[in-house]
Enzyme design. Structure first.
Site, mmCIF file in Angstrom:
data_model
loop_
_atom_site.group_PDB
_atom_site.id
_atom_site.type_symbol
_atom_site.label_atom_id
_atom_site.label_comp_id
_atom_site.label_asym_id
_atom_site.label_seq_id
_atom_site.Cartn_x
_atom_site.Cartn_y
_atom_site.Cartn_z
ATOM 1 N N GLY A 705 0.833 -1.196 0.000
ATOM 2 C CA GLY A 705 0.000 0.000 0.000
ATOM 3 C C GLY A 705 0.858 1.232 0.000
ATOM 4 N N PHE A 707 1.658 3.265 2.513
ATOM 5 C CA PHE A 707 2.566 3.432 3.642
ATOM 6 C C PHE A 707 3.309 2.168 4.033
ATOM 7 C CE2 PHE A 707 -0.662 6.810 4.843
ATOM 8 C CZ PHE A 707 0.099 7.842 4.327
ATOM 9 N N GLY A 708 2.943 1.038 3.477
ATOM 10 C CA GLY A 708 3.587 -0.170 3.946
ATOM 11 C C GLY A 708 3.499 -1.326 2.978
ATOM 12 N N VAL A 710 3.268 -5.647 3.011
ATOM 13 C CA VAL A 710 2.858 -6.719 3.920
ATOM 14 C C VAL A 710 3.461 -8.039 3.469
ATOM 15 C CG1 VAL A 710 0.902 -7.913 4.967
ATOM 16 C CG2 VAL A 710 0.707 -5.484 4.359
ATOM 17 N N ASP A 832 -10.579 4.852 4.876
ATOM 18 C CA ASP A 832 -10.002 4.223 3.677
ATOM 19 C C ASP A 832 -10.680 2.878 3.393
ATOM 20 O OD1 ASP A 832 -8.375 4.195 1.465
ATOM 21 O OD2 ASP A 832 -6.589 3.487 2.520
#
Length: 1007
Positions: A705, A707-708, A710, A832
């Site tokens: 995503g 910001f990150g 996984v 979101d």
């Protein structure tokens, strides 16, 4: 009487001696033939008379060997000279026995030999001259060997010869004129040799000849006029030579009995020989690859026995309307199996009458002409066609659905036309397809999922079109025999499908010039047959994987014009066959390896990577800096101490905050089955997370995503897999997102929310900042994965969600929102809501995750100003952000309802709100709002129109028509999504009402 007795005894002794000679000759022959195979010819032993041995025939009176016939064996031996001792031999048949070595000269002793068949072996050397003594020979068959030298001129003395077959060898020189003496000869075959010069006119004296095959040599000059005297000819083959001149205008007069006429692959000129219409026995007519011109005779309908008609690669036609008129005459040729008119100048329009051609037609080749118009529906009548080629014409329009009737189609070539529209779903009916060429057209839309039914596919080309969407996962994964996949120069998005790793035979993968993203999937490491991997001009990122160095067959590797940011793996030096390596215009850094392809400056392109260094001098790269190890170690240690102290405090604060909220809300009796409570927020280090995710390997990647990123991992503290969200700290707002997610998830617990297990705020092995949050792992991945077939490295076995499952997922998310908005002292606005943030566990229960943008709303969650909170920037993802967020910057529960409504509409249509079909005048909301009961099937995901299962079919049928029930449920589902995504917040449906109506849909489907 005495003399008679003596004579009788002498004869008996002679017979006994002769028999013993034959026996010993056979045993010696066996020893050479069987090549040491102990199980071969078991009957050839002392306990059985040799006349009863396998493949041996003896004369009745003398009991001498008259025939040795052992065809179709696989011994791989040689011919023994002892064969020449079998002086009564009349027949030798050792065809297809894998013989090698020379033909023994001793065969010249066999004066009684009539038939010699040594075809389809690996015999070498020249035909021994001693065979001139075999004057009784009638049949000599030696085709498909490796014999060399010239064709013996002494063959002309073998007046008994009826058949001489020396095709597919390595004979050189010319045809001996002496062969004109073989007045009994009926069949002469010299095809596939290296013979040259002119065809000798002496062959015109062979008046009994009915089969003359001289194809695939290097003969030049004109066909001798004397050959037109061979009125008994049935097969005449001159193909693949360098013959010139024109054909006899009146072929039917010269060869009235001809069945096969083949002169393709020469330099003949002139017009089409229209006299062939009088050849009533004609079955095969092939004049391809010459320089004939003009029109094709429209009087071919009299050729009732015609099976193959090939006039391709000439200059027939004028590019005008009536060039194809001759096709109507071929409608009478009901035995026609092959029609080749490709690579000419034929114009005109194909009509539905094409379907009137023979139902026995197997090959239809019309490519590389000037044919215009549409592909006619009538093409579907040619139900036995296996190869259909209409490529390189000026065809327009769509592929007709009738093509789905061609169930025997193996090869489909439609490339380089002006075809447009979608690739039809009916292509999935063609389960025999092996080669598909759709490239260089104007096709658009998605690759049809039905293509997965074509499990025999070997080559699929759809490059240079306007195709879009994701390359579907599983579709090509079912085609485990796929050798070549070419999809370049389209508008494909999303990642490379992970299931391409199933393709063990994949040799060529061309995906360049698209809009693909993500990393190169680990699954490709299983494609050991890859020779060309071209992924240039996309938006790939991450590291160049080291597993590419194990693809030892690679010859071309092109990853240019992407966003790769890593060092170049040293393992690539192992690719000894690599001829081209292009990594230009990425963000690569560090030292360039030395060795292998990297030592060939002409084969390597690394321009546009400013931070590369080292390599061989010819690459003109700067030298790599040498850092003092001791100082570097001290700086790194000092930096680590500072970072550990600083971020250790943040971690303690985050965990403390979570603990306070847990104690504060203990009275609410949170579910005790939660892994988070069960393990009590066990602390984890960077090293543990690094080990758990195999070094944050791309093979463990679950998703990414803003910001990150996984990863799936295994931590020793937990029995089940976990999901590790690694924050992209270089992205603005990532640290704030980390704290927001800790804060929000520490406060809340619900069956339909993703549970946080622990967090980590530390430094990595490079001394850089590192933050991560550990969640429960969801085996079925994200809702986006199942809706759009995006990359999924999870353990999911679901290919898609049926209607009942989507209703359940919608309810699960509604329950989560109801809890966030209405059941907490301080309402939480997620900010979101989108499919990628909805995760599915092993029971397909939905869990809402990613609270990095979440905001706490003080007071009751309502539409009033007290239920809003100010935000300095627009929160959320484009397509799911409510209009008011851009205007006021205030977030509210009603904003979540907007995102939820768009999510519902995406679930039912299978289309993202950012789909290219939506613009200023049309949005996903408007698209669905226009749908009526009758029109609902036009907008919904086609997979939802398939009955859920047979048991449900029986239940629904008991009350009403199942299709009507599903249609009504789809309409209700769409209306809820439309009601939730209204423009103004106060017009949006409440979450309580959503739950009520969704329950009603579920109840109706369950009846």
């Amino acid at each position: 009487m005495f003399l008679l007795s003596i004579a009788s005894q002498t004869l008996a002794m002679h017979v006994a001696l002769s028999s013993e000679t034959d026996k010993m000759a056979l045993l010696a022959l066996k020893d050479k033939l069987i090549n040491g195979d102990p199980h071969a010819l078991p009957s050839w032993n002392q306990s059985l008379h040799f006349c009863k041995w396998q493949g041996v025939t003896c004369s009745r009176r003398r009991m001498r060997v008259s025939a040795v016939q052992l065809p179709n064996q696989y011994w791989g031996g040689t011919l023994a000279p002892s064969l020449g001792n079998l002086t009564f031999l009349r027949v030798i048949n050792l065809t297809n026995t894998h013989l090698h070595g020379d033909i023994p000269r001793e065969l010249g002793h066999l004066k009684r030999l009539q038939i010699l068949d040594l075809s389809n072996n690996n015999l070498q050397g020249q035909i021994p001259r001693e065979m001139i003594n075999c004057s009784s020979l009638e049949v000599i068959v030696m085709w498909q060997n490796n014999l060399t030298g010239k064709i013996p001129s002494w063959f002309g003395s073998m007046k008994q010869l009826i058949l001489l077959g020396l095709g597919t060898n390595n004979f050189v020189g010319s045809i001996p004129p002496s062969l004109g003496n073989l007045s009994s000869l009926q069949k002469l075959s010299f095809t596939y040799n290296h013979l040259e010069g002119s065809i000798t006119p002496a062959l015109g004296r062979l008046l009994n000849l009915n089969h003359l095959a001289l194809g695939a040599n290097n003969f030049s000059g004109q066909v001798p006029p004397s050959l037109y005297n061979l009125s008994n000819i049935e097969v005449l083959e001159f193909a693949e030579n360098q013959l010139v001149g024109t054909l006899l205008s009146n072929i039917s007069m010269a060869f009235p009995n001809i069945e096969s006429f083949l002169c393709g692959g020469n330099r003949f000129t002139g017009t089409f020989p229209s006299s062939i219409s009088n050849l009533s026995e004609l079955q095969v007519f092939d004049i391809q690859e010459n320089d004939f011109h003009g029109s094709i005779s429209p009087t071919l309908g009299s050729l009732h026995k015609l099976r193959s008609f090939n006039v391709g690669t000439n200059r027939f036609g004028s590019g005008r309307a009536h060039d194809l008129d001759f096709l109507s005459s071929l409608e009478n040729c009901t035995q026609l199996q092959k029609l080749g008119i490709d690579d000419n100048y034929l114009g005109g329009v194909l009509t539905d009458r094409i379907g009137n051609l023979s139902s026995n037609l197997i090959v239809l080749a019309m490519g590389a002409n000037q044919i215009s118009g549409r592909i006619p529906e009538g093409i579907g009548k040619l139900i036995n066609v296996a190869a259909l080629g209409i490529e390189r014409n000026s065809l327009e329009g769509t592929i007709p659905n009738s093509i789905g009737k061609l169930k025997n189609l193996v090869m489909l070539a439609l490339e380089e036309n002006k075809l447009f529209g979608n690739i039809p779903l009916v292509i999935g009916n063609l389960t025999m397809l092996s080669d598909v060429h759709l490239d260089s057209n104007k096709f658009e839309g998605f690759i049809p999922f039905t293509l997965g039914n074509c499990t025999k596919m070997e080559r699929f080309y759809a490059q240079e079109n306007n195709l879009s969407g994701n390359i579907p996962n599983q579709t090509f994964g079912y085609q485990q025999g796929l050798i070549e996949l070419s999809l370049y120069s389209n508008s494909f998005t999303g990642p490379v499908p992970s299931d391409l790793g199933n393709l063990n035979h994949l040799s060529i993968l061309h995906l360049q010039d698209n809009k693909l993203i993500g990393e190169i999937p680990m699954g490709l490491s299983a494609c050991s047959a890859l020779t060309e991997l071209v992924l240039g001009s996309n938006s790939f990122r991450g590291s160049i994987p080291s597993f590419l160095g194990s693809l030892l067959s690679l010859e071309i590797l092109d990853l240019s014009n992407n966003n790769f940011s890593s060092t170049i793996p040293h393992q690539l030096v192992n690719l000894t066959l690599l001829k081209t390596l292009n990594f230009s215009f990425n963000h690569l850094y560090g030292e360039v390896p030395v060795g292998g392809v990297f030592n060939n400056v002409t084969a390597v392109s690394l321009v546009g990577n400013k931070e590369l260094c080292g390599g061989i001098p010819q690459l003109n790269l700067p030298a790599c800096p040498i850092l003092p190890l001791q100082k570097k170690h001290k700086r790194s240690l000092k930096k680590r101490v500072i970072l550990i102290v600083a971020f250790g405090g943040i971690l303690i604060s985050c965990v403390a905050f979570i603990s306070i909220y847990l104690l504060k809300n203990k009275a609410k009796k949170l579910p005790t089955t939660s892994l988070a409570l069960q393990y009590g927020y066990v602390k984890v280090s960077y090293g543990e997370l690094h080990q758990a995710t195999n070094g944050f390997s791309s093979s463990n990647l679950v998703g990414a995503g803003r910001f990150g990123t996984v990863y799936r991992g295994i931590l020793v503290h937990f029995e089940r897999p976990v999901a590790v969200k690694v924050l992209k700290l270089h992205t603005r707002g990532a640290s704030k997102s980390f704290m927001a997610e800790c804060k929000a998830l520490g406060k809340i617990k619900h069956r339909n929310l993703v549970n946080i297990l622990t967090s980590c705020s530390s430094v990595d092995y490079k001394g850089d900042d590192f933050k991560a949050i550990v969640f429960e792992f969801m085996p079925n991945g994200s809702l986006e994965t199942l809706l759009h077939n995006t990359i999924d490295d999870s353990e999911s076995t679901n290919q898609s969600l049926n209607l009942m499952q989507r209703v359940n997922v919608a309810l699960d998310v509604a329950f989560a929102l109801d809890y966030l908005h209405n059941d907490l002292e301080e309402a939480v606005v997620h900010c979101d809501i989108k499919p990628s943030n909805v995760l599915l566990d092993d029971e397909v229960v939905a869990h809402l995750g990613d609270f990095g943008l979440a905001r706490l709303v003080h007071g009751a969650a309502s539409c009033s100003s007290s239920g809003q909170v100010s935000s300095s920037a627009i929160k959320g993802t484009i397509g799911y952000i409510p209009p008011e967020y851009g205007a006021s910057g205030l977030v509210s529960p009603e904003g979540d309802m907007y995102g939820y409504g768009i999510l519902l509409l995406e679930m039912i249509t299978g289309k993202k709100p950012t789909d290219s079909m939506f613009g200023e005048d049309l949005s996903l909301h408007k698209f669905c709002n226009m749908a009526t009961l009758d029109g609902i099937t036009e907008i919904v995901d086609s997979r939802l129109l398939i009955p859920i299962d047979h048991q449900e079919r029986r239940r629904v049928t008991q009350q009403q028509n199942m299709e009507d029930t599903i249609r009504e449920c789809l309409v209700s589902f769409a209306r809820i999504g439309v009601a939730c995504s209204q423009e103004f917040p106060n017009q949006r449906m409440s979450i309580k009402d959503v739950i009520t109506e969704m329950h009603a849909i579920k109840q109706k489907l369950s009846c």
